[in-house]
Enzyme design. Structure first.
Site, short mmCIF file in Angstrom:
data_model
loop_
_atom_site.label_atom_id
_atom_site.label_comp_id
_atom_site.label_asym_id
_atom_site.label_seq_id
_atom_site.Cartn_x
_atom_site.Cartn_y
_atom_site.Cartn_z
N ASN A 7 0.86 -1.19 0.00
CA ASN A 7 0.00 0.00 0.00
C ASN A 7 0.89 1.24 0.00
OD1 ASN A 7 -1.40 2.28 1.06
ND2 ASN A 7 -3.07 0.95 1.67
N HIS A 10 1.05 6.32 1.65
CA HIS A 10 1.83 7.31 2.39
C HIS A 10 2.96 7.94 1.60
CE1 HIS A 10 -0.80 7.04 5.60
NE2 HIS A 10 -0.46 5.84 6.01
N HIS A 43 -5.59 3.60 -1.68
CA HIS A 43 -6.93 3.92 -1.16
C HIS A 43 -7.31 5.30 -1.70
CE1 HIS A 43 -9.63 4.19 2.71
NE2 HIS A 43 -10.29 4.50 1.61
N ARG A 45 -9.47 7.90 -1.17
CA ARG A 45 -10.41 8.35 -0.14
C ARG A 45 -11.30 9.44 -0.69
NH1 ARG A 45 -8.82 6.64 5.29
NH2 ARG A 45 -10.53 7.96 5.95
N ARG A 49 -7.16 12.81 0.54
CA ARG A 49 -6.09 13.34 1.39
C ARG A 49 -4.70 12.86 0.96
NH1 ARG A 49 -7.04 10.10 7.03
NH2 ARG A 49 -9.11 11.01 6.82
N GLU A 70 -8.50 0.27 -2.78
CA GLU A 70 -9.31 0.33 -1.55
C GLU A 70 -10.27 1.49 -1.69
OE1 GLU A 70 -7.14 0.88 2.03
OE2 GLU A 70 -6.00 -0.93 1.74
N THR A 101 -8.07 3.60 8.24
CA THR A 101 -9.28 2.79 8.37
C THR A 101 -9.31 2.19 9.78
OG1 THR A 101 -8.82 2.19 6.09
CG2 THR A 101 -10.64 1.04 7.18
N GLU A 151 -10.77 -9.50 3.34
CA GLU A 151 -9.49 -9.14 3.97
C GLU A 151 -9.74 -9.05 5.46
OE1 GLU A 151 -7.12 -6.00 2.23
OE2 GLU A 151 -6.33 -5.46 4.20
N HIS A 190 -3.59 -4.58 7.78
CA HIS A 190 -3.73 -3.44 8.68
C HIS A 190 -2.85 -3.59 9.91
CE1 HIS A 190 -5.25 0.21 10.38
NE2 HIS A 190 -5.83 0.43 9.23
N1 PXP Z 1 -5.76 -3.05 4.39
C1 PXP Z 1 -6.72 -2.10 4.43
C2 PXP Z 1 -8.12 -2.49 4.09
C3 PXP Z 1 -6.42 -0.77 4.80
O1 PXP Z 1 -7.40 0.14 4.86
C4 PXP Z 1 -5.08 -0.44 5.07
C5 PXP Z 1 -4.72 0.98 5.39
O2 PXP Z 1 -4.95 1.77 4.27
C6 PXP Z 1 -4.11 -1.46 4.99
C7 PXP Z 1 -4.49 -2.75 4.66
C8 PXP Z 1 -2.68 -1.18 5.26
O3 PXP Z 1 -2.54 -0.87 6.61
P1 PXP Z 1 -1.14 -0.39 7.17
O4 PXP Z 1 -0.84 0.91 6.51
O5 PXP Z 1 -1.37 -0.27 8.64
O6 PXP Z 1 -0.14 -1.44 6.80
#
Ligand code: PXP
Length: 249
Positions: A7, A10, A43, A45, A49, A70, A101, A151, A190
């Protein structure tokens, strides 16, 4: 062999801190692929953001592995997803004030809405995954909503105190088994980090891990390719003999 979804939200968060054009998540995705990512996750959003529409469009054109979007099950985002047709969409709950999330999607409490969203995306050939807590009613409802995958939210395990982690891990073992028995492909994500991912990776049955914050944090220090390579190793290397697979316990 479980797949690693990286992901890259960031990377876009840093860019948006200055509202400029660097670092570019599209560039980051290419480096993540070179490091062994099996999937690129972003994601989009509703408040935009971090990831922007432009990012998703360019990623759709450039990502060679699986692209996982996402998203909230809202009308306008579903319309964008239907037009762009990423490989997979993961439906998540979304609140404007949250940092990330927070909980799983309440599929059981919103079954007809979720089923409609799944159908609208599946109609375009998109794989649909639902981000849920590892609870039996949510797994059952996800099957009823005709999702392809779920997930399982690993946040409760990731945030658990040391003495509570085994019980949170057992929830994930039970959840992954129940989801597989329901015929769903099982993902997890997550809050997973280099330090806490290994026990989850040793649960048999997870097809994909989606990990963001920890990989991007490490990438700042050592570069994206190396950060991804190191995480991929943690989720794919078999235990060395004596270590038991958590799913067999
Ligand atoms: N899975 C989902 C559904 C999420 O919303 C997120 C955060 O965007 C992640 C995985 C990744 O989480 P993390 O950034 O804490 O690794």
């Amino acid at each position: 062999m479980p797949k690693l979804g990286v992901n890259i939200d960031h990377v876009a968060t840093v860019r948006q801190a200055r509202m400029t054009d660097e670092p570019d998540p599209v560039w980051a995705a290419a480096l993540a692929e070179l490091g062994g990512a099996d999937c690129i996750t972003v994601h989009l959003r509703e408040d935009r953001r971090h990831i922007l529409d432009r990012d998703v469009r360019l990623l759709k054109e450039t990502v060679a592995v699986k692209l996982n979007l996402e998203m909230a099950a809202s009308e306008d985002i579903i319309a964008i997803a239907r037009e762009l047709a990423p490989t997979q969409c993961t439906l998540v709950p979304e609140k404007r004030q949250e940092l990330t999330t927070e909980g799983g999607l309440d599929v059981a409490g919103n079954l007809s809405r979720v089923r409609e969203a799944v159908a609208a995306l599946a109609e375009k050939g998109i794989i649909v995954s639902l981000f849920i807590d590892a609870e039996e009613d949510q797994i059952e409802a996800s099957k009823e909503a005709a999702a392809h995958a779920v997930e399982l939210h690993t946040g409760r395990y990731a945030e658990a105190a040391y003495q509570d982690a085994p019980s949170r891990l057992a929830d994930l073992v039970r959840g992954s088994q129940a989801a597989a028995a329901a015929g769903l492909v099982v993902h997890a994500g997550h809050g997973l980090t280099y330090r806490n991912v290994r026990p989850v990776a040793l649960i048999s049955g997870f097809d994909e891990f989606n990990i963001g914050h920890s990989i991007v944090s490490r990438a700042v220090m050592v570069g994206m390719e190396r950060a991804v390579r190191e995480m991929k190793r943690l989720i794919t290397v078999e235990p060395a003999g004596a270590e038991e697979r958590s799913g067999d316990v």
